[in-house]
Design a protein around this motif. Structure first.
Motif, short mmCIF file in Angstrom:
data_model
loop_
_atom_site.label_atom_id
_atom_site.label_comp_id
_atom_site.label_asym_id
_atom_site.label_seq_id
_atom_site.Cartn_x
_atom_site.Cartn_y
_atom_site.Cartn_z
N ALA A 32 19.40 -5.68 -5.40
CA ALA A 32 19.39 -4.30 -4.92
C ALA A 32 18.35 -4.08 -3.83
CB ALA A 32 19.14 -3.34 -6.08
N GLN A 33 17.14 -4.60 -4.04
CA GLN A 33 16.08 -4.39 -3.06
C GLN A 33 16.36 -5.10 -1.74
OE1 GLN A 33 14.33 -1.72 -5.03
NE2 GLN A 33 12.90 -2.54 -3.55
N THR A 34 16.83 -6.35 -1.81
CA THR A 34 17.09 -7.09 -0.58
C THR A 34 18.31 -6.55 0.13
OG1 THR A 34 18.29 -8.76 -1.86
CG2 THR A 34 15.99 -9.20 -1.40
N ARG A 35 19.29 -6.07 -0.61
CA ARG A 35 20.49 -5.50 0.00
C ARG A 35 20.15 -4.25 0.79
NH1 ARG A 35 24.56 -1.88 -1.98
NH2 ARG A 35 26.60 -2.28 -1.02
N LEU A 36 19.17 -3.49 0.33
CA LEU A 36 18.73 -2.29 1.03
C LEU A 36 17.66 -2.60 2.09
CD1 LEU A 36 18.43 0.17 -1.98
CD2 LEU A 36 20.24 0.10 -0.27
N ALA A 37 17.22 -3.87 2.14
CA ALA A 37 16.21 -4.31 3.11
C ALA A 37 14.90 -3.54 2.99
CB ALA A 37 16.74 -4.22 4.54
N THR A 38 14.46 -3.29 1.75
CA THR A 38 13.18 -2.63 1.56
C THR A 38 12.04 -3.59 1.93
OG1 THR A 38 12.97 -3.38 -0.74
CG2 THR A 38 14.13 -1.29 -0.35
N ILE A 39 10.89 -3.04 2.25
CA ILE A 39 9.76 -3.85 2.69
C ILE A 39 9.30 -4.82 1.61
CG2 ILE A 39 7.93 -2.27 1.97
CD1 ILE A 39 8.11 -4.21 5.31
N ASP A 40 9.57 -4.49 0.34
CA ASP A 40 9.19 -5.38 -0.76
C ASP A 40 9.86 -6.74 -0.64
OD1 ASP A 40 7.93 -3.22 -2.82
OD2 ASP A 40 9.66 -2.41 -1.76
N THR A 41 11.04 -6.77 -0.02
CA THR A 41 11.75 -8.03 0.18
C THR A 41 10.89 -9.03 0.93
OG1 THR A 41 13.86 -6.85 0.30
CG2 THR A 41 13.80 -9.05 1.24
N TYR A 42 10.28 -8.59 2.00
CA TYR A 42 9.48 -9.49 2.84
C TYR A 42 8.16 -9.85 2.15
CZ TYR A 42 12.94 -7.36 5.80
OH TYR A 42 14.12 -6.89 6.28
N ALA A 43 7.60 -8.88 1.45
CA ALA A 43 6.36 -9.16 0.72
C ALA A 43 6.58 -10.25 -0.32
CB ALA A 43 5.85 -7.88 0.06
N VAL A 44 7.68 -10.15 -1.08
CA VAL A 44 7.97 -11.15 -2.11
C VAL A 44 8.23 -12.52 -1.48
CG1 VAL A 44 9.68 -11.82 -3.85
CG2 VAL A 44 8.76 -9.50 -3.84
N PHE A 45 8.91 -12.54 -0.35
CA PHE A 45 9.18 -13.80 0.34
C PHE A 45 7.88 -14.51 0.71
CE2 PHE A 45 9.94 -16.00 4.47
CZ PHE A 45 10.72 -17.04 3.98
N PHE A 46 6.93 -13.76 1.27
CA PHE A 46 5.67 -14.38 1.69
C PHE A 46 4.78 -14.70 0.49
CE2 PHE A 46 6.87 -12.24 5.74
CZ PHE A 46 7.05 -13.41 6.47
N ILE A 47 4.89 -13.93 -0.59
CA ILE A 47 4.17 -14.29 -1.82
C ILE A 47 4.67 -15.64 -2.33
CG2 ILE A 47 3.94 -13.71 -4.28
CD1 ILE A 47 3.83 -10.75 -3.41
N LEU A 48 5.97 -15.83 -2.30
CA LEU A 48 6.54 -17.10 -2.73
C LEU A 48 6.03 -18.24 -1.86
CD1 LEU A 48 8.51 -18.72 -4.45
CD2 LEU A 48 10.35 -17.99 -2.93
N LEU A 49 5.96 -18.04 -0.56
CA LEU A 49 5.49 -19.09 0.34
C LEU A 49 4.00 -19.38 0.12
CD1 LEU A 49 7.31 -18.20 3.68
CD2 LEU A 49 7.45 -20.37 2.45
#
Length: 325
Positions: A32-49
């Motif tokens: 749901a969050q990534t489909r809506l392109a919320t900013i949390d999407t990018y934060a979680v991606f960089f946390i993973l990295l």
């Protein structure tokens, strides 16, 4: 792919990596969050990295990996402040690593290295990320970075954000507290429309199997961390870094603030899966993964706004009283 890579380095088994990555893909909130392109999407991606490269550093000892962890911490922090929580977790992991491998000269050299890549570089990235703000204010070119107007613009924005977040006292029908996130008690609803015997909703909450199964995996991590299992401690610290700060925050919060923590629930399940595999119970792992996929299909309409009969939403999908379908 990044999650798969981290799982592969932790557990080695392609079966475990594929199952845990699939569970993340089947997570309701992730979708749901990534489909809506919320900013949390990018934060979680960089946390993973940043956690991937920190794990590579503590298991391989290469400074390049530590530098990359700091780099992605900086990019993540420039996306959203919640990445600072992740950075605190990295600091704890780094400190524990050095307490186990302490040597005076090497330790202080590494401290200086971290000042560069976890303080100076992230600060520079954060500062430079306001370039579009500068352009919108009539400034042009890289020379804006060296002007007092640009510096004041960045500083004023920090003051505004802090005062806004610290001063939020509003109420919201879909707000929730951190302890509710742990049990998936109160989803946030982004869209709701009733028709003639139908309903259409877009909600964000965690796949119940991931939420509750991951929660049950945490005591396993805690026990194994107590037994000096480095991977278990790494994952437990990562999870706590995403949850504990919210315990002390009194402002309005929502379940999507748990999004970054769900990443570590997946990794915690991966840890338990690996132990099940070693004891010959890989079938349980496959069954649990398949069940996550079935639930994703079952709940897909209320994650995407697809119109469905109201009876289906209320009698099949409304598992808990506060699920707003």
């Amino acid at each position: 792919p990044v999650l798969y890579t981290l799982l592969k380095r932790m557990f080695g088994s392609a079966d475990i990596c594929a199952c845990a990555t699939a569970i993340f893909a089947f997570d309701f909130m992730h979708f749901a969050q990534t489909r809506l392109a919320t900013i949390d999407t990018y934060a979680v991606f960089f946390i993973l990295l940043m956690y991937l490269f920190m794990y590579m550093y503590i298991t391989g000892g290469r400074k390049r990996d530590l530098a990359l962890s700091g780099l992605f911490f900086g990019i993540g922090a420039a996306c959203k402040w919640t990445c600072f929580y992740a950075g605190a977790g990295l600091a704890v992991i780094w400190l524990v690593h050095w307490l186990r491998n302490f040597e005076v000269k090497a330790f202080f050299r590494n401290c200086a290295f971290c000042v560069v890549f976890f303080v100076i570089v992230p600060a520079a990235i954060y500062y430079m990320s306001y370039y579009p703000y500068g352009q919108a204010s009539g400034m042009h070119g890289v020379g804006m970075y060296f002007t007092s107007d640009y510096a004041n613009l960045v500083l004023d924005n920090q003051k505004f954000m802090f005062s806004y977040h610290s001063g939020v006292h509003a109420e919201h029908p879909y707000s929730s507290r951190w302890w509710q996130w742990l049990l998936d008690l109160r989803p946030i609803l982004y869209y709701l429309s009733y028709g003639d015997g139908t309903v259409s909703t877009i909600g964000a909450f965690v796949n119940p199997l991931l939420c509750w199964g991951g929660l049950l995996a945490l005591p396993v991590l805690a026990y194994r961390a107590w037994k000096r299992d480095r991977t278990a401690l790494f994952l437990l610290v990562g999870y706590l870094a995403q949850v504990l700060p919210w315990v002390f925050i009194s402002r309005l919060t929502f379940e999507y603030h748990y999004f970054a923590a769900t990443l570590f629930l997946v990794l915690a399940l991966g840890y338990v899966f690996d132990r099940l595999r070693r004891h010959g119970y890989l079938g349980i792992v496959y069954a649990f993964t398949a069940a996550n996929g079935v639930l994703f299909a079952l709940f897909y309409p209320v994650l995407t706004g697809v119109t469905i009969p109201r009876d289906y939403a209320w009698n099949v999908l409304k598992w808990l009283p506060d699920w707003p379908f």
